[in-house]
Design a protein around this motif. Structure first.
Motif, short mmCIF file in Angstrom:
data_model
loop_
_atom_site.label_atom_id
_atom_site.label_comp_id
_atom_site.label_asym_id
_atom_site.label_seq_id
_atom_site.Cartn_x
_atom_site.Cartn_y
_atom_site.Cartn_z
N UNK A 181 -6.86 -2.08 -3.37
CA UNK A 181 -7.82 -1.76 -2.18
C UNK A 181 -7.60 -0.27 -1.75
N UNK A 182 -8.73 0.37 -1.38
CA UNK A 182 -8.48 1.69 -0.80
C UNK A 182 -9.01 1.62 0.63
N UNK A 183 -8.38 2.22 1.56
CA UNK A 183 -8.71 1.97 3.08
C UNK A 183 -8.66 3.33 3.66
N UNK A 184 -9.47 3.61 4.47
CA UNK A 184 -9.56 4.92 5.28
C UNK A 184 -10.29 4.40 6.63
N UNK A 240 0.97 -1.17 0.03
CA UNK A 240 -0.03 0.19 0.29
C UNK A 240 0.86 1.29 -0.04
N UNK A 241 0.34 2.38 -0.52
CA UNK A 241 1.07 3.57 -0.42
C UNK A 241 0.16 4.43 0.50
N UNK A 245 2.14 -1.45 -6.68
CA UNK A 245 1.25 -0.69 -5.92
C UNK A 245 -0.23 -1.28 -5.67
N UNK A 246 -0.27 -2.04 -4.60
CA UNK A 246 -1.78 -2.74 -4.38
C UNK A 246 -3.09 -1.95 -3.86
N UNK A 247 -2.70 -0.69 -3.48
CA UNK A 247 -3.79 0.14 -2.80
C UNK A 247 -3.20 1.21 -2.13
N UNK A 248 -4.25 2.00 -1.77
CA UNK A 248 -3.98 3.38 -1.26
C UNK A 248 -4.79 3.30 0.34
N UNK A 249 -3.94 3.80 1.37
CA UNK A 249 -4.43 4.17 2.64
C UNK A 249 -4.12 5.57 2.95
N UNK A 250 -5.16 6.08 3.65
CA UNK A 250 -5.37 7.45 4.19
C UNK A 250 -6.39 7.46 5.38
N UNK A 251 -6.35 8.42 6.21
CA UNK A 251 -7.32 8.56 7.34
C UNK A 251 -8.48 8.76 6.94
N UNK A 252 -8.75 9.57 5.76
CA UNK A 252 -9.84 9.95 5.18
C UNK A 252 -9.84 10.46 3.88
N UNK A 253 -10.79 9.91 2.90
CA UNK A 253 -10.78 10.35 1.65
C UNK A 253 -10.81 11.85 1.34
#
Length: 551
Positions: free
Chosen positions: A147-150, A38-39, A115-123
């Motif tokens: 994956x998109x993780x927030x 993830x990035x 790059x299998x996805x992105x992680x952030x605290x909020x979109x």
């Protein structure tokens, strides 16, 4: 995993939370162990609070690391992107946001991790406007299965419903921004009508409530205003504060920029600024003077503003100044408060001073400024600002020579990318995509004609649609690469010299380099070399400057 072979000074990285985390497994190990790479993206809009600038983004990255630990050992953050003090609601240029989109479209980080996805605290850290979301989704969907993780968990951004949810959240966010701005303006107007100063930290020269003058600090401000009106240099005005023996709020040395903000403050003359304009009394048509004690008169503060413009944000920044015959009590201060200042020089604010500060062992790292210089053949130079402006005055180089050096580097890189991204005549699976589309239509027609059962229709349709979705994603990836290839397939020299304006060139340079450090050299040295200029590429590679730029 280090980005540069040499240790980069702490002041070089404007944020601690950026780049590649330490202790990562190799790319091959990640692939063999089927790790989900993830990035991580973090952003904070405003850092003008007097606190540690990295506090907000550090908290965000810490929260993302904690979430990764809860998700399990198969998840791994392989690169961090951080934009500090940049607003997405105002659509400001964000270097790491652009770098993240490039890596998403390419499919790998500069170090080669998939790059299998992105992680952030909020979109809303990533996008707050529809155009930003559209660009992000296009880059995100260039590869399937990401994956998109927030804070809401692992979201599927490939399904059609995600578009509606995303646009709805943006609409709500934009509405909240407008309401907040309206409430804030009404609140400030209420204070201005009553003649009460706005709340916040104690301004220099005033008491804690802002209503009375500080008996020790206000005389210093008064002397500085008089010196400013008399035409004294800002270095001389700064020395008035230094010689007063009064420390700054943070206890550091007095700098020109800090002194300018104090001296130019409209509060000194009892004035209030709302949305970049002096607040005017509706009954008199003249600026409303507050009920607090003042350091100087309105006429004096206008004379101060003739020396320079205070740093006040306006919603209509960039609007043309009023004509000579239109200047009134309202428009004259508005012109004085304008914050637009076009950058004249290609590398202003991009180059960094590499002089070692005596007794500290660290580099100065102040941003070099472009400045006209009649003694230089090019007519301008890049110089490190003086100590009163947080510099050291230890580096000064010919502007044209540095511009040519960096321009040659950028052009060479663009040409290299163009060679690697030659456009293909056609997508090799286009016929297969069309054939599947025809089969899907024919299947629907047979079902409508009752020639196949419901079970057969839905079972076969699901298989064809799954295959179609995979091909459509592949084609979107191919199309994105071809678009870049066609852009770069033209004459790079012509594109740079004739088609791109100064803002676009500067944006290209900022997206290509992490830093350009200029070290001091002896007098009379004209030729740039790898020994006195260090280029730190965003990809992490080092290019000897003298191989690209030769006199």
């Amino acid at each position: 995993m280090a980005i540069d072979s040499q240790p980069i000074p702490e002041t070089l990285a404007d944020l601690a939370e950026r780049g590649v985390p330490a202790g990562l497994p190799s790319v091959i190990e990640c692939i063999e162990q089927n790790l989900i790479c993830l990035i991580a993206y973090a952003r904070i809009s405003d850092t003008r609070t007097g606190k540690n600038e990295t506090g907000g983004v550090s908290t965000q990255h810490g929260s993302m690391r904690a979430r990764i630990r809860r998700l399990g050992p198969q998840y791994l953050i392989v690169r961090r992107y951080t934009d500090n003090g940049l607003s997405s609601a105002k659509d400001e240029y964000r270097p790491d946001f652009e770098a993240m989109l490039s890596d998403l479209a390419r499919g790998t980080t500069p170090e080669g991790y998939p790059v299998g996805g992105v992680i952030t605290v909020d979109e809303d850290r990533i996008y707050r406007l529809p155009s930003q979301r559209e660009r992000f989704i296009a880059a995100f969907r260039s590869r399937p299965g990401r994956h998109f993780i927030d804070h809401a968990g692992d979201q599927d951004l490939y399904v059609e419903g995600s578009e509606i949810r995303g646009l709805a959240s943006i609409t709500i966010s934009m509405g909240e921004i407008r309401k907040k701005k309206a409430r804030t303006r009404l609140w400030h107007e209420g204070l201005a009508i009553r003649g009460i100063p706005h709340t916040g930290g104690r301004p220099f020269g005033f008491s804690a409530d802002g209503m009375k003058l500080d008996p020790v600090e206000s005389p210093v401000v008064r002397r500085a205003i008089e010196a400013c009106i008399d035409g004294k240099s800002w270095g001389s005005i700064t020395r008035i504060f230094q010689e007063s023996g009064i420390p700054t709020r943070k206890g550091g040395p007095w700098r020109d920029q800090t002194v300018k903000q104090i001296v130019r403050n409209p509060r000194n003359a009892g004035l209030r600024v709302i949305d970049g304009e002096i607040y005017v009394d509706d009954r008199t048509g003249k600026p409303k003077i507050g009920e607090w004690e003042t350091v100087c008169s309105a006429e004096e503060i206008y004379k101060v503003w003739e020396r320079g413009k205070p740093r006040i944000r306006r919603p209509d920044r960039g609007a043309p100044p009023p004509r000579e015959d239109e200047r009134t009590w309202t428009t004259a201060p508005r012109e004085a408060l304008s914050t637009d200042k076009a950058t004249k020089y290609l590398l202003s604010g991009i180059l960094s001073c590499g002089k070692i500060i005596p007794g500290t062992g660290r580099m100065c790292m102040a941003k070099l400024r472009g400045s006209p210089d009649k003694r230089s053949k090019s007519g301008y130079v890049y110089v490190c600002p003086p100590k009163t402006s947080a510099g050291c005055s230890g580096v000064g180089r010919s502007g044209a020579a540095l511009d040519e050096l960096i321009t040659n580097l950028v052009k060479a890189e663009l040409k290299e990318r163009a060679a690697l991204a030659a456009p293909e005549p056609a997508w090799e699976k286009d016929e297969l995509l069309q054939e599947l589309d025809r089969k899907l239509n024919a299947l629907a027609q047979r079902w409508v004609a009752s020639k196949i059962s419901d079970d057969c229709h839905f079972r076969l349709t699901a298989k064809i649609e799954d295959h179609l979705k995979e091909l459509q994603l592949e084609r979107a990836d191919w199309t994105a690469k071809q678009t870049e290839a066609h852009l770069l397939s033209g004459d790079i020299d012509h594109l740079w010299d004739n088609a791109m304006d100064l803002r676009q060139r500067r944006a290209t340079i900022k997206g290509m380099f992490t830093a350009v450090i200029v070290h001091p050299v002896g007098r009379g040295v004209k030729t740039a070399s790898a020994k006195d200029i260090k280029i730190v590429w965003r990809e992490g590679r080092q290019t000897p400057v003298n191989e690209v730029h030769r006199k």
